[in-house]
Design a protein around this motif. Structure first.
Motif, PDB file in Angstrom:
ATOM      1  N   TYR A 181       0.825  -1.205   0.000  1.00  0.00           N
ATOM      2  CA  TYR A 181       0.000   0.000   0.000  1.00  0.00           C
ATOM      3  C   TYR A 181       0.862   1.259   0.000  1.00  0.00           C
ATOM      4  O   TYR A 181       0.682   2.155  -0.840  1.00  0.00           O
ATOM      5  N   CYS A 182       1.808   1.345   0.925  1.00  0.00           N
ATOM      6  CA  CYS A 182       2.609   2.564   1.064  1.00  0.00           C
ATOM      7  C   CYS A 182       3.554   2.761  -0.111  1.00  0.00           C
ATOM      8  O   CYS A 182       3.648   3.859  -0.667  1.00  0.00           O
ATOM      9  N   HIS A 183       4.257   1.711  -0.502  1.00  0.00           N
ATOM     10  CA  HIS A 183       5.256   1.847  -1.559  1.00  0.00           C
ATOM     11  C   HIS A 183       4.691   1.510  -2.940  1.00  0.00           C
ATOM     12  O   HIS A 183       5.027   2.184  -3.917  1.00  0.00           O
ATOM     13  N   GLY A 184       3.864   0.469  -3.010  1.00  0.00           N
ATOM     14  CA  GLY A 184       3.301   0.095  -4.296  1.00  0.00           C
ATOM     15  C   GLY A 184       2.276   1.104  -4.790  1.00  0.00           C
ATOM     16  O   GLY A 184       2.447   1.727  -5.840  1.00  0.00           O
ATOM     17  N   VAL A 185       1.209   1.287  -4.016  1.00  0.00           N
ATOM     18  CA  VAL A 185       0.170   2.241  -4.419  1.00  0.00           C
ATOM     19  C   VAL A 185       0.720   3.665  -4.393  1.00  0.00           C
ATOM     20  O   VAL A 185       0.509   4.449  -5.326  1.00  0.00           O
ATOM     21  N   GLY A 186       1.449   4.003  -3.328  1.00  0.00           N
ATOM     22  CA  GLY A 186       2.030   5.344  -3.246  1.00  0.00           C
ATOM     23  C   GLY A 186       2.992   5.621  -4.385  1.00  0.00           C
ATOM     24  O   GLY A 186       3.029   6.728  -4.942  1.00  0.00           O
ATOM     25  N   GLY A 187       3.789   4.617  -4.753  1.00  0.00           N
ATOM     26  CA  GLY A 187       4.731   4.789  -5.858  1.00  0.00           C
ATOM     27  C   GLY A 187       4.038   4.974  -7.196  1.00  0.00           C
ATOM     28  O   GLY A 187       4.470   5.781  -8.030  1.00  0.00           O
ATOM     29  N   VAL A 188       2.967   4.228  -7.417  1.00  0.00           N
ATOM     30  CA  VAL A 188       2.196   4.370  -8.659  1.00  0.00           C
ATOM     31  C   VAL A 188       1.596   5.777  -8.753  1.00  0.00           C
ATOM     32  O   VAL A 188       1.658   6.435  -9.801  1.00  0.00           O
ATOM     33  N   VAL A 189       1.023   6.235  -7.643  1.00  0.00           N
ATOM     34  CA  VAL A 189       0.428   7.579  -7.636  1.00  0.00           C
ATOM     35  C   VAL A 189       1.497   8.632  -7.926  1.00  0.00           C
ATOM     36  O   VAL A 189       1.291   9.553  -8.732  1.00  0.00           O
ATOM     37  N   GLY A 190       2.652   8.504  -7.271  1.00  0.00           N
ATOM     38  CA  GLY A 190       3.717   9.481  -7.473  1.00  0.00           C
ATOM     39  C   GLY A 190       4.246   9.495  -8.899  1.00  0.00           C
ATOM     40  O   GLY A 190       4.475  10.560  -9.485  1.00  0.00           O
TER      41      GLY A 190
END
Length: 282
Positions: free
Chosen positions: A156-165
């Motif tokens: 959630y933090c790195h996968g989803v956050g990374g995609v959003v970024g």
């Protein structure tokens, strides 16, 4: 700019695959999760990570120049806005702020802004923090349905956050900030957004497939996961030493307290009209 795609997206989706292949810890309830062992340590670690993140995002400029200044400023603003956004969401939805949640928000904001830190105006960094936290916060509500034991919420933090970024970088990047980089879609270059989406898809596919192949190989050769005895003892004790030795008297008191809780639970269940379960978290 500083490894958002190759680090955060790849690690996040690798974690998702690893959680699916390795499996859950015994007793793990996806509907409740596990509380943090030490909240002050969580806050201390997050503060240290926040400070360190400024260094490696700024250092990715390769020089002590204005690009490094933008990278540090953007990283700090995204982390701060993400911190506040997570607290606001907790207050609205859970009726109380959470220190661990706010610390998680900091990490999400830093993850999201990393690929864009040297290419965007600081005002947009605030948006990175806000938008990424909203996406990650509500994606975490899928945890009971996925039923995976991702203990650090890396997906959630790195996968989803990374995609959003990475996606937002394709929108807000600007040559006025970094002449060596391209403009984003909002500055007349929609092609960058397409390139970012392609990079996201490739990173997800590569990391997921290769991680799966490696873990399947290990699972059917060396084996993955822990046996019951090692999981009960803890990995430190299973390897012959204890990370935090509080003495036998302390452990006896813990056992007595747990037994008292179980006895109280039995009494309360027996006294309820419908005999429904009452759950305690020790």
């Amino acid at each position: 700019f500083a490894g958002g795609t190759v680090i955060h997206i790849s690690s996040g989706f690798s974690a998702l695959v690893a959680a699916a292949i390795v499996g859950r810890r015994r007793g793990y309830d996806p509907n409740q999760g596990l509380a943090a062992n030490n909240v002050p340590h969580v806050m201390l670690g997050s503060a240290m990570l926040w400070f360190g993140w400024l260094g490696f995002n700024g250092g990715s400029a390769g020089a002590a120049n204005y690009i490094a200044v933008f990278a540090v400023t953007n990283s700090n603003l995204a982390a701060a806005s993400a911190f506040v956004t997570w607290m606001i969401l907790d207050i609205i939805i859970k009726k109380a702020p959470s220190a661990v949640g706010a610390a998680t928000g900091v990490i999400v904001g830093l993850v999201a802004v990393t690929p864009a830190s040297g290419y965007i105006h600081p005002s947009f960094a605030v948006l990175f923090g806000v938008i990424s936290v909203i996406c990650v916060y509500f994606s975490m509500r899928l945890k009971p349905y996925l039923k995976l034991d991702d203990s650090l919420d890396v997906f959630y933090c790195h996968g989803v956050g990374g995609v959003v970024g990475a996606f937002l970088t394709g929108l807000f990047a600007s040559k006025s900030i970094n002449p060596d980089g391209p403009d984003g879609a909002f500055f007349g270059n929609p092609a960058l957004l397409g390139e970012q989406v392609l990079a996201i898809v490739v990173a997800i596919g590569w990391s997921s497939v290769v991680t799966g192949l490696i873990l399947f190989f290990l699972k059917y050769t060396l084996g993955l996961g822990l046996d019951k005895e090692a999981e009960d003892k803890g990995l430190d004790a299973a390897h012959g030493e204890v990370s935090l030795d509080l003495g036998p008297e302390f452990m006896d008191r813990v056992k007595d307290a747990l037994q008292k809780l179980q006895d109280e639970q039995a009494v309360m269940v027996a006294s309820t009209p419908n005999g429904g379960p009452i759950h305690f978290r020790a």
